[in-house]
Design a protein around this motif. Structure first.
Motif, PDB file in Angstrom:
ATOM      1  N   LEU A  18       0.826  -1.200   0.000  1.00  9.85           N
ATOM      2  CA  LEU A  18       0.000   0.000   0.000  1.00  9.85           C
ATOM      3  C   LEU A  18       0.864   1.255   0.000  1.00  9.85           C
ATOM      4  O   LEU A  18       0.606   2.203  -0.740  1.00  9.85           O
ATOM      5  N   ALA A  19       1.919   1.255   0.803  1.00  9.40           N
ATOM      6  CA  ALA A  19       2.819   2.409   0.860  1.00  9.40           C
ATOM      7  C   ALA A  19       3.544   2.596  -0.471  1.00  9.40           C
ATOM      8  O   ALA A  19       3.640   3.724  -0.974  1.00  9.40           O
TER       9      ALA A  19
ATOM     10  N   VAL B 229       3.126   5.899  -2.951  1.00 12.12           N
ATOM     11  CA  VAL B 229       4.267   6.728  -3.365  1.00 12.12           C
ATOM     12  C   VAL B 229       4.324   6.810  -4.886  1.00 12.12           C
ATOM     13  O   VAL B 229       4.562   7.884  -5.456  1.00 12.12           O
ATOM     14  N   GLN B 230       4.095   5.708  -5.567  1.00 14.52           N
ATOM     15  CA  GLN B 230       4.096   5.715  -7.025  1.00 14.52           C
ATOM     16  C   GLN B 230       3.022   6.640  -7.583  1.00 14.52           C
ATOM     17  O   GLN B 230       3.277   7.390  -8.537  1.00 14.52           O
ATOM     18  N   VAL B 231       1.846   6.624  -6.993  1.00 16.63           N
ATOM     19  CA  VAL B 231       0.761   7.486  -7.458  1.00 16.63           C
ATOM     20  C   VAL B 231       1.127   8.954  -7.271  1.00 16.63           C
ATOM     21  O   VAL B 231       0.912   9.779  -8.164  1.00 16.63           O
ATOM     22  N   VAL B 232       1.711   9.290  -6.130  1.00 20.15           N
ATOM     23  CA  VAL B 232       2.104  10.677  -5.872  1.00 20.15           C
ATOM     24  C   VAL B 232       3.182  11.123  -6.863  1.00 20.15           C
ATOM     25  O   VAL B 232       3.112  12.229  -7.412  1.00 20.15           O
ATOM     26  N   ILE B 233       4.168  10.275  -7.127  1.00 17.81           N
ATOM     27  CA  ILE B 233       5.246  10.616  -8.061  1.00 17.81           C
ATOM     28  C   ILE B 233       4.698  10.808  -9.478  1.00 17.81           C
ATOM     29  O   ILE B 233       5.011  11.792 -10.152  1.00 17.81           O
ATOM     30  N   PHE B 234       3.863   9.878  -9.947  1.00 14.41           N
ATOM     31  CA  PHE B 234       3.301  10.006 -11.299  1.00 14.41           C
ATOM     32  C   PHE B 234       2.403  11.231 -11.417  1.00 14.41           C
ATOM     33  O   PHE B 234       2.406  11.914 -12.439  1.00 14.41           O
ATOM     34  N   THR B 235       1.643  11.531 -10.362  1.00 14.84           N
ATOM     35  CA  THR B 235       0.783  12.706 -10.397  1.00 14.84           C
ATOM     36  C   THR B 235       1.616  13.976 -10.479  1.00 14.84           C
ATOM     37  O   THR B 235       1.304  14.891 -11.254  1.00 14.84           O
ATOM     38  N   ALA B 236       2.695  14.050  -9.694  1.00 12.93           N
ATOM     39  CA  ALA B 236       3.570  15.220  -9.751  1.00 12.93           C
ATOM     40  C   ALA B 236       4.236  15.342 -11.118  1.00 12.93           C
ATOM     41  O   ALA B 236       4.354  16.448 -11.665  1.00 12.93           O
ATOM     42  N   PHE B 237       4.659  14.223 -11.696  1.00 19.94           N
ATOM     43  CA  PHE B 237       5.288  14.238 -13.014  1.00 19.94           C
ATOM     44  C   PHE B 237       4.321  14.776 -14.067  1.00 19.94           C
ATOM     45  O   PHE B 237       4.675  15.639 -14.871  1.00 19.94           O
ATOM     46  N   PHE B 238       3.097  14.261 -14.073  1.00 17.70           N
ATOM     47  CA  PHE B 238       2.135  14.706 -15.082  1.00 17.70           C
ATOM     48  C   PHE B 238       1.709  16.149 -14.854  1.00 17.70           C
ATOM     49  O   PHE B 238       1.460  16.883 -15.816  1.00 17.70           O
ATOM     50  N   ALA B 239       1.637  16.580 -13.609  1.00 16.17           N
ATOM     51  CA  ALA B 239       1.324  17.986 -13.339  1.00 16.17           C
ATOM     52  C   ALA B 239       2.417  18.877 -13.906  1.00 16.17           C
ATOM     53  O   ALA B 239       2.134  19.888 -14.562  1.00 16.17           O
ATOM     54  N   ALA B 240       3.677  18.510 -13.674  1.00 12.74           N
ATOM     55  CA  ALA B 240       4.801  19.285 -14.214  1.00 12.74           C
ATOM     56  C   ALA B 240       4.809  19.247 -15.742  1.00 12.74           C
ATOM     57  O   ALA B 240       5.055  20.266 -16.399  1.00 12.74           O
ATOM     58  N   PHE B 241       4.523  18.104 -16.317  1.00 12.28           N
ATOM     59  CA  PHE B 241       4.494  17.959 -17.770  1.00 12.28           C
ATOM     60  C   PHE B 241       3.451  18.876 -18.394  1.00 12.28           C
ATOM     61  O   PHE B 241       3.729  19.606 -19.349  1.00 12.28           O
TER      62      PHE B 241
END
Length: 60
Positions: free
Chosen positions: A24-25, A29-41
Protein backbone atom coordinates in the motif's frame (compact mmCIF):
# COMPACT_ATOMS: atom_id res chain seq x y z
CA UNK A 1 -30.94 -16.20 -5.19
CA UNK A 2 -28.48 -18.54 -3.52
CA UNK A 3 -25.52 -16.32 -4.47
CA UNK A 4 -27.07 -13.40 -2.53
CA UNK A 5 -27.17 -15.25 0.79
CA UNK A 6 -24.99 -14.09 3.71
CA UNK A 7 -22.89 -17.26 3.49
CA UNK A 8 -22.16 -16.67 -0.19
CA UNK A 9 -21.27 -13.04 0.46
CA UNK A 10 -18.87 -13.94 3.28
CA UNK A 11 -17.33 -16.63 1.10
CA UNK A 12 -16.63 -14.08 -1.66
CA UNK A 13 -15.25 -11.55 0.82
CA UNK A 14 -12.82 -14.17 2.12
CA UNK A 15 -11.40 -14.55 -1.42
CA UNK A 16 -10.29 -10.92 -1.53
CA UNK A 17 -6.52 -10.37 -1.27
CA UNK A 18 -6.09 -7.25 0.80
CA UNK A 19 -2.84 -5.35 0.20
CA UNK A 20 -0.11 -5.49 2.80
CA UNK A 21 1.12 -2.29 4.43
CA UNK A 22 4.32 -2.29 2.39
CA UNK A 23 2.44 -2.75 -0.92
CA UNK A 24 0.00 0.00 0.00
CA UNK A 25 2.82 2.41 0.86
CA UNK A 26 4.73 1.59 -2.34
CA UNK A 27 1.66 2.06 -4.53
CA UNK A 28 0.78 5.32 -2.79
CA UNK A 29 4.27 6.73 -3.36
CA UNK A 30 4.10 5.71 -7.03
CA UNK A 31 0.76 7.49 -7.46
CA UNK A 32 2.10 10.68 -5.87
CA UNK A 33 5.25 10.62 -8.06
CA UNK A 34 3.30 10.01 -11.30
CA UNK A 35 0.78 12.71 -10.40
CA UNK A 36 3.57 15.22 -9.75
CA UNK A 37 5.29 14.24 -13.01
CA UNK A 38 2.13 14.71 -15.08
CA UNK A 39 1.32 17.99 -13.34
CA UNK A 40 4.80 19.28 -14.21
CA UNK A 41 4.49 17.96 -17.77
CA UNK A 42 1.17 19.66 -18.44
CA UNK A 43 2.35 22.90 -16.81
CA UNK A 44 5.42 22.86 -19.07
CA UNK A 45 3.23 22.21 -22.14
CA UNK A 46 0.96 25.11 -21.21
CA UNK A 47 3.98 27.36 -20.68
CA UNK A 48 5.53 26.43 -24.04
CA UNK A 49 2.27 26.98 -25.93
CA UNK A 50 1.87 30.34 -24.21
CA UNK A 51 5.40 31.38 -25.18
CA UNK A 52 4.85 30.30 -28.78
CA UNK A 53 1.56 32.23 -29.00
CA UNK A 54 3.27 35.35 -27.60
CA UNK A 55 6.10 35.03 -30.13
CA UNK A 56 3.72 34.96 -33.09
CA UNK A 57 1.64 37.79 -31.63
CA UNK A 58 -1.61 35.96 -31.00
CA UNK A 59 -1.58 36.51 -27.26
CA UNK A 60 -0.51 39.60 -25.31
Amino acid sequence: MKWFSPQAIFKEISKIRWPKKKDLATNSVQVVIFTAFFAAFFYLCQFLVSVCLKLIGVMN
